[in-house]
Design a protein around this motif. Structure first.
Motif, PDB file in Angstrom:
ATOM      1  N   ASN A 154     -23.724  10.806  -8.666  1.00 38.76           N
ATOM      2  CA  ASN A 154     -22.423  10.279  -9.078  1.00 38.76           C
ATOM      3  C   ASN A 154     -21.321  10.857  -8.196  1.00 38.76           C
ATOM      4  O   ASN A 154     -21.329  12.047  -7.861  1.00 38.76           O
ATOM      5  CB  ASN A 154     -22.149  10.650 -10.542  1.00 38.76           C
ATOM      6  N   LYS A 155     -20.351  10.033  -7.843  1.00 37.87           N
ATOM      7  CA  LYS A 155     -19.253  10.457  -6.989  1.00 37.87           C
ATOM      8  C   LYS A 155     -17.983   9.711  -7.370  1.00 37.87           C
ATOM      9  O   LYS A 155     -18.019   8.704  -8.087  1.00 37.87           O
ATOM     10  CB  LYS A 155     -19.599  10.217  -5.519  1.00 37.87           C
ATOM     11  N   LEU A 156     -16.867  10.219  -6.857  1.00 36.31           N
ATOM     12  CA  LEU A 156     -15.565   9.625  -7.127  1.00 36.31           C
ATOM     13  C   LEU A 156     -15.506   8.202  -6.564  1.00 36.31           C
ATOM     14  O   LEU A 156     -16.029   7.951  -5.469  1.00 36.31           O
ATOM     15  CB  LEU A 156     -14.471  10.483  -6.512  1.00 36.31           C
ATOM     16  N   PHE A 157     -14.906   7.305  -7.318  1.00 36.99           N
ATOM     17  CA  PHE A 157     -14.719   5.891  -6.981  1.00 36.99           C
ATOM     18  C   PHE A 157     -16.022   5.099  -7.022  1.00 36.99           C
ATOM     19  O   PHE A 157     -16.087   3.978  -6.501  1.00 36.99           O
ATOM     20  CB  PHE A 157     -14.083   5.700  -5.593  1.00 36.99           C
ATOM     21  N   GLN A 158     -17.071   5.663  -7.622  1.00 35.87           N
ATOM     22  CA  GLN A 158     -18.309   4.893  -7.687  1.00 35.87           C
ATOM     23  C   GLN A 158     -18.093   3.633  -8.518  1.00 35.87           C
ATOM     24  O   GLN A 158     -17.225   3.569  -9.378  1.00 35.87           O
ATOM     25  CB  GLN A 158     -19.424   5.738  -8.289  1.00 35.87           C
ATOM     26  N   GLY A 159     -18.918   2.620  -8.255  1.00 36.57           N
ATOM     27  CA  GLY A 159     -18.697   1.312  -8.857  1.00 36.57           C
ATOM     28  C   GLY A 159     -18.036   0.411  -7.833  1.00 36.57           C
ATOM     29  O   GLY A 159     -18.295   0.496  -6.628  1.00 36.57           O
ATOM     30  N   PHE A 160     -17.150  -0.446  -8.271  1.00 32.36           N
ATOM     31  CA  PHE A 160     -16.437  -1.346  -7.374  1.00 32.36           C
ATOM     32  C   PHE A 160     -15.056  -0.757  -7.085  1.00 32.36           C
ATOM     33  O   PHE A 160     -14.179  -0.752  -7.954  1.00 32.36           O
ATOM     34  CB  PHE A 160     -16.330  -2.739  -7.998  1.00 32.36           C
ATOM     35  N   ALA A 161     -14.895  -0.239  -5.871  1.00 33.07           N
ATOM     36  CA  ALA A 161     -13.659   0.450  -5.507  1.00 33.07           C
ATOM     37  C   ALA A 161     -12.469  -0.502  -5.597  1.00 33.07           C
ATOM     38  O   ALA A 161     -12.480  -1.601  -5.036  1.00 33.07           O
ATOM     39  CB  ALA A 161     -13.769   1.015  -4.097  1.00 33.07           C
ATOM     40  N   THR A 162     -11.437  -0.061  -6.322  1.00 35.76           N
ATOM     41  CA  THR A 162     -10.239  -0.871  -6.566  1.00 35.76           C
ATOM     42  C   THR A 162      -9.014  -0.092  -6.127  1.00 35.76           C
ATOM     43  O   THR A 162      -8.868   1.085  -6.454  1.00 35.76           O
ATOM     44  CB  THR A 162     -10.116  -1.229  -8.058  1.00 35.76           C
ATOM     45  N   ASN A 163      -8.127  -0.752  -5.396  1.00 37.62           N
ATOM     46  CA  ASN A 163      -6.892  -0.135  -4.918  1.00 37.62           C
ATOM     47  C   ASN A 163      -5.698  -0.734  -5.642  1.00 37.62           C
ATOM     48  O   ASN A 163      -5.599  -1.961  -5.793  1.00 37.62           O
ATOM     49  CB  ASN A 163      -6.733  -0.345  -3.408  1.00 37.62           C
ATOM     50  N   VAL A 164      -4.796   0.139  -6.085  1.00 39.75           N
ATOM     51  CA  VAL A 164      -3.578  -0.282  -6.773  1.00 39.75           C
ATOM     52  C   VAL A 164      -2.384   0.315  -6.053  1.00 39.75           C
ATOM     53  O   VAL A 164      -2.368   1.521  -5.762  1.00 39.75           O
ATOM     54  CB  VAL A 164      -3.575   0.184  -8.249  1.00 39.75           C
ATOM     55  N   PHE A 165      -1.399  -0.529  -5.759  1.00 45.70           N
ATOM     56  CA  PHE A 165      -0.147  -0.071  -5.160  1.00 45.70           C
ATOM     57  C   PHE A 165       1.012  -0.594  -6.001  1.00 45.70           C
ATOM     58  O   PHE A 165       1.032  -1.780  -6.361  1.00 45.70           O
ATOM     59  CB  PHE A 165      -0.014  -0.560  -3.717  1.00 45.70           C
ATOM     60  N   LEU A 166       1.946   0.291  -6.313  1.00 42.18           N
ATOM     61  CA  LEU A 166       3.082  -0.095  -7.150  1.00 42.18           C
ATOM     62  C   LEU A 166       4.364   0.505  -6.599  1.00 42.18           C
ATOM     63  O   LEU A 166       4.392   1.682  -6.205  1.00 42.18           O
ATOM     64  CB  LEU A 166       2.861   0.354  -8.599  1.00 42.18           C
ATOM     65  N   ALA A 167       5.402  -0.301  -6.565  1.00 40.23           N
ATOM     66  CA  ALA A 167       6.735   0.162  -6.162  1.00 40.23           C
ATOM     67  C   ALA A 167       7.710  -0.229  -7.266  1.00 40.23           C
ATOM     68  O   ALA A 167       7.686  -1.361  -7.763  1.00 40.23           O
ATOM     69  CB  ALA A 167       7.150  -0.468  -4.836  1.00 40.23           C
ATOM     70  N   GLU A 168       8.555   0.718  -7.662  1.00 37.58           N
ATOM     71  CA  GLU A 168       9.515   0.467  -8.743  1.00 37.58           C
ATOM     72  C   GLU A 168      10.895   0.981  -8.340  1.00 37.58           C
ATOM     73  O   GLU A 168      11.035   2.083  -7.809  1.00 37.58           O
ATOM     74  CB  GLU A 168       9.072   1.158 -10.029  1.00 37.58           C
ATOM     75  N   LEU A 169      11.895   0.165  -8.597  1.00 38.85           N
ATOM     76  CA  LEU A 169      13.281   0.550  -8.366  1.00 38.85           C
ATOM     77  C   LEU A 169      14.049   0.361  -9.667  1.00 38.85           C
ATOM     78  O   LEU A 169      13.971  -0.703 -10.296  1.00 38.85           O
ATOM     79  CB  LEU A 169      13.913  -0.314  -7.265  1.00 38.85           C
ATOM     80  N   ASN A 170      14.762   1.404 -10.081  1.00 39.17           N
ATOM     81  CA  ASN A 170      15.484   1.353 -11.347  1.00 39.17           C
ATOM     82  C   ASN A 170      16.899   1.884 -11.158  1.00 39.17           C
ATOM     83  O   ASN A 170      17.104   2.905 -10.496  1.00 39.17           O
ATOM     84  CB  ASN A 170      14.761   2.183 -12.413  1.00 39.17           C
ATOM     85  N   ALA A 171      17.859   1.185 -11.740  1.00 40.54           N
ATOM     86  CA  ALA A 171      19.251   1.628 -11.737  1.00 40.54           C
ATOM     87  C   ALA A 171      19.785   1.496 -13.154  1.00 40.54           C
ATOM     88  O   ALA A 171      19.549   0.487 -13.832  1.00 40.54           O
ATOM     89  CB  ALA A 171      20.093   0.792 -10.776  1.00 40.54           C
ATOM     90  N   ALA A 172      20.479   2.525 -13.628  1.00 33.93           N
ATOM     91  CA  ALA A 172      20.990   2.513 -14.998  1.00 33.93           C
ATOM     92  C   ALA A 172      22.324   3.237 -15.053  1.00 33.93           C
ATOM     93  O   ALA A 172      22.608   4.124 -14.229  1.00 33.93           O
ATOM     94  CB  ALA A 172      19.989   3.179 -15.945  1.00 33.93           C
ATOM     95  N   TYR A 173      23.125   2.844 -16.024  1.00 35.79           N
ATOM     96  CA  TYR A 173      24.391   3.525 -16.257  1.00 35.79           C
ATOM     97  C   TYR A 173      24.581   3.684 -17.758  1.00 35.79           C
ATOM     98  O   TYR A 173      24.452   2.736 -18.525  1.00 35.79           O
ATOM     99  CB  TYR A 173      25.578   2.750 -15.678  1.00 35.79           C
ATOM    100  N   THR A 174      24.848   4.904 -18.180  1.00 34.65           N
ATOM    101  CA  THR A 174      25.106   5.199 -19.587  1.00 34.65           C
ATOM    102  C   THR A 174      26.601   5.407 -19.772  1.00 34.65           C
ATOM    103  O   THR A 174      27.188   6.310 -19.177  1.00 34.65           O
ATOM    104  CB  THR A 174      24.344   6.465 -20.030  1.00 34.65           C
ATOM    105  N   PHE A 175      27.200   4.564 -20.600  1.00 35.30           N
ATOM    106  CA  PHE A 175      28.633   4.652 -20.838  1.00 35.30           C
ATOM    107  C   PHE A 175      28.942   5.850 -21.727  1.00 35.30           C
ATOM    108  O   PHE A 175      28.212   6.131 -22.689  1.00 35.30           O
ATOM    109  CB  PHE A 175      29.145   3.370 -21.495  1.00 35.30           C
TER     110      PHE A 175
END
Length: 572
Positions: free
Chosen positions: A506-527
């Motif tokens: 057994n080793k890391l990523f065994q099975g069907f190797a899947t790649n995930v990439f995520l980019a998030e941009l957030n802007a907020a203002y608290t009055f």
């Protein structure tokens, strides 16, 4: 017809829930509309959590009051109790407080004025006095998430309409209570929709999802707690809430990514030591067809020892055990043998002849100066020295995980700019168990990292805060080994490890190797208003690819008014 019946049932439930909220609101408004101090769990968003931790990290190097014993505050167990945070912050240099942490701004920025006690006007120049304005106070805070957006991939409009109320109070800084009620309808992007369909929960909130149509779900939320502090050393809590143990963005010990659960918590802080015990009631949904009658109960006992060994060093030890309750063959219930808060679980397991799911973990936090923090966690689900030495053979029960992270406040000499980077690696079959009812999970979600096991994640964040503005960007890259129907390569923590593919190799990523990439941009203002008002804009782009087998892409933008109870995780 089935969908329409479900919709009608949900709408009827929502109407009853809203009626309860109205009754509670009217009753408490008649009693008091004073939004002052309440001893409560400090629930904050991602942006606010960073600011709180930064101020606490700064306070460690600025203590000037001889009455303050350095090392009493520990950042590894969240949510904090708000009075502990305030009492720690006011021990630092008063002029620095007035310049960077003016109490009025602090209380309004961090969600609600009832979070912190405001000193009397004549005491604002002497913050160290810390005199509450009343012996008995009640506070009311709205919970709302009113957002509209657009899914660029499916060309569909997205709407979130969630509302609720948070009611809290305090009696003489000894007894505090907190009740949160909410209900809503959310539209989910495709990658979160698959989680809702499979796990029957609404991502972020963690509450049970009631499917209304193709991509809309309804939910109801109930959480809260009662806190009793007889003195400065002891803290007792009972309630239904989320917990997070660690100093990183993720936790390999206990995370807030899943649903709230009923618990009892005992916390003792003496000298530089803090000992936390949580006894939890959890649920297993693996055998459920969607009916509550199919939900099976299970329990957990969790301990965390935190030691501030030096001004720059914190060492922590975690241990936890999960055991099943009633199932089709036996009725076990809560095992009183695990109520002793001062023991290690493995000896108890062996004495009971038990096969419960026990884990051990270690953490380290190193502060290089006021602005630089290194942190790490190690989780051991199994530890057999012979197999550890023969690491290359890949024994299936070498179930471990590692987290390495670094946070830099005032990054690049820019005030209020945060940089954070983190790496998480968890081997196959970690957190799983021979009996799925005893896996380290609760109600459709893992109790630790949201990806389960058999993965590696690299996380990066850059965030800037100024006068109520919060702008942040995230980049997440993950690789994990995916299972297919009828296989178990160790990623799905809800599946019994008895169905594993191999004992060795057994080793890391065994099975069907899947790649995930995520980019998030957030802007907020608290009055800066008496009524907490927060406007936010979020954009997320995500791709998931499993070789030539499948490819899932998501891109959407959401904007509106939102004051969530806690961190809502959408970055996995």
């Amino acid at each position: 017809m089935i969908i329409q019946s479900s919709v009608n049932s949900h709408q009827s439930t929502v109407r009853r829930f809203v009626s309860v909220i109205r009754i509670c609101l009217i009753s408490f408004v008649l009693l008091s509309a004073s939004i002052l101090n309440a001893q409560q769990a400090l629930l904050v968003t991602s942006e606010e959590a960073i600011q709180v931790d930064w101020h606490l990290n700064e306070s460690g190097g600025r203590v000037t009051h001889t009455s303050f014993e350095y090392g009493r505050f520990h950042t590894g167990v969240k949510p904090y109790v708000n009075t502990d945070v305030f009492a720690t912050l006011i021990q630092v240099d008063t002029s620095w407080i007035m310049r960077d942490l003016y109490i009025d701004k602090l209380s309004s920025r961090f969600c609600n004025r009832m979070i912190y006690t405001r000193p009397r006007a004549q005491d604002e120049q002497h913050l160290g006095s810390f005199i509450p304005t009343k012996d008995f106070v009640i506070g009311i805070q709205p919970i709302y998430d009113l957002q509209a957006g657009y899914d660029l991939k499916s060309s569909a409009v997205m709407l979130n309409t969630t509302g609720g109320v948070r009611i809290g109070g305090d009696i003489k800084q000894k007894f505090g209570y907190d009740l949160r009620l909410a209900s809503g309808i959310v539209t989910l992007p495709n990658y979160q929709d698959s989680i809702a369909r499979t796990n029957m929960i609404v991502p972020g909130w963690g509450d049970r999802a009631y499917r209304l149509d193709s991509n809309r779900y309804g939910f109801q939320h109930l959480s809260g707690n009662v806190i009793w502090r007889p003195n400065s050393a002891f803290n007792f809590q009972v309630g239904r809430d989320k917990h997070f143990w660690g100093d990183g963005h993720r936790s390999l010990f206990l995370s807030d990514v899943g649903p709230a659960f009923p618990y009892a918590k005992l916390q003792t802080t003496i000298w530089k030591l803090q000992y936390t015990s949580v006894f939890a009631c959890l649920q297993d949904w693996t055998m459920s067809s969607g009916s509550k009658n199919d939900f099976r109960n299970k329990f957990a006992s969790l301990h965390y020892i935190s030691f501030n060994a030096a001004k720059w060093l914190n060492i922590g030890v975690f241990e936890g055990v999960v055991w099943q309750g009633t199932d089709s063959t036996r009725s076990r219930g809560f095992d009183p043998n695990y109520l002793n808060p001062m023991i290690f679980f493995r000896p108890v397991e062996y004495s009971l002849g038990s096969s419960d799911n026990a884990m051990l973990g270690f953490s380290v936090k190193i502060r290089f100066n006021r602005n630089n923090v290194f942190y790490s966690q190690v989780i051991l689900d199994e530890f057999f020295l012979k197999e550890i030495k023969n690491w290359s053979v890949g024994w299936w029960a070498n179930k471990q995980g590692v987290q390495l992270g670094y946070k830099c406040y005032n990054f690049a000499m820019v005030k209020n700019l945060l940089m954070q980077t983190e790496v998480n690696v968890v081997r196959p079959y970690t957190y799983s168990h021979g009996s799925p009812q005893q896996s380290y999970t609760n109600a459709g979600m893992p109790l630790a990292h949201p990806m389960g096991a058999n993965f590696m994640e690299v996380f990066g964040k850059l965030a800037y805060y100024h006068n109520g503005f919060a702008i942040s960007g995230k980049l997440v890259g993950m690789r994990y080994g995916c299972d297919t129907t009828g296989t178990n390569f160790g990623q799905n923590v809800f599946v019994s490890y008895m169905t594993r593919e191999n004992d060795y190799g057994n080793k890391l990523f065994q099975g069907f190797a899947t790649n995930v990439f995520l980019a998030e941009l957030n802007a907020a203002y608290t009055f800066n208003t008496k009524f907490p008002l927060r406007i936010s804009l979020t954009a997320i782009a995500r791709s998931e690819r499993t070789g030539n087998l499948r490819s899932i892409k998501s891109s959407f933008v959401m904007a509106g008014f939102s004051l969530p109870l806690w961190r809502t995780h959408a970055d996995y």
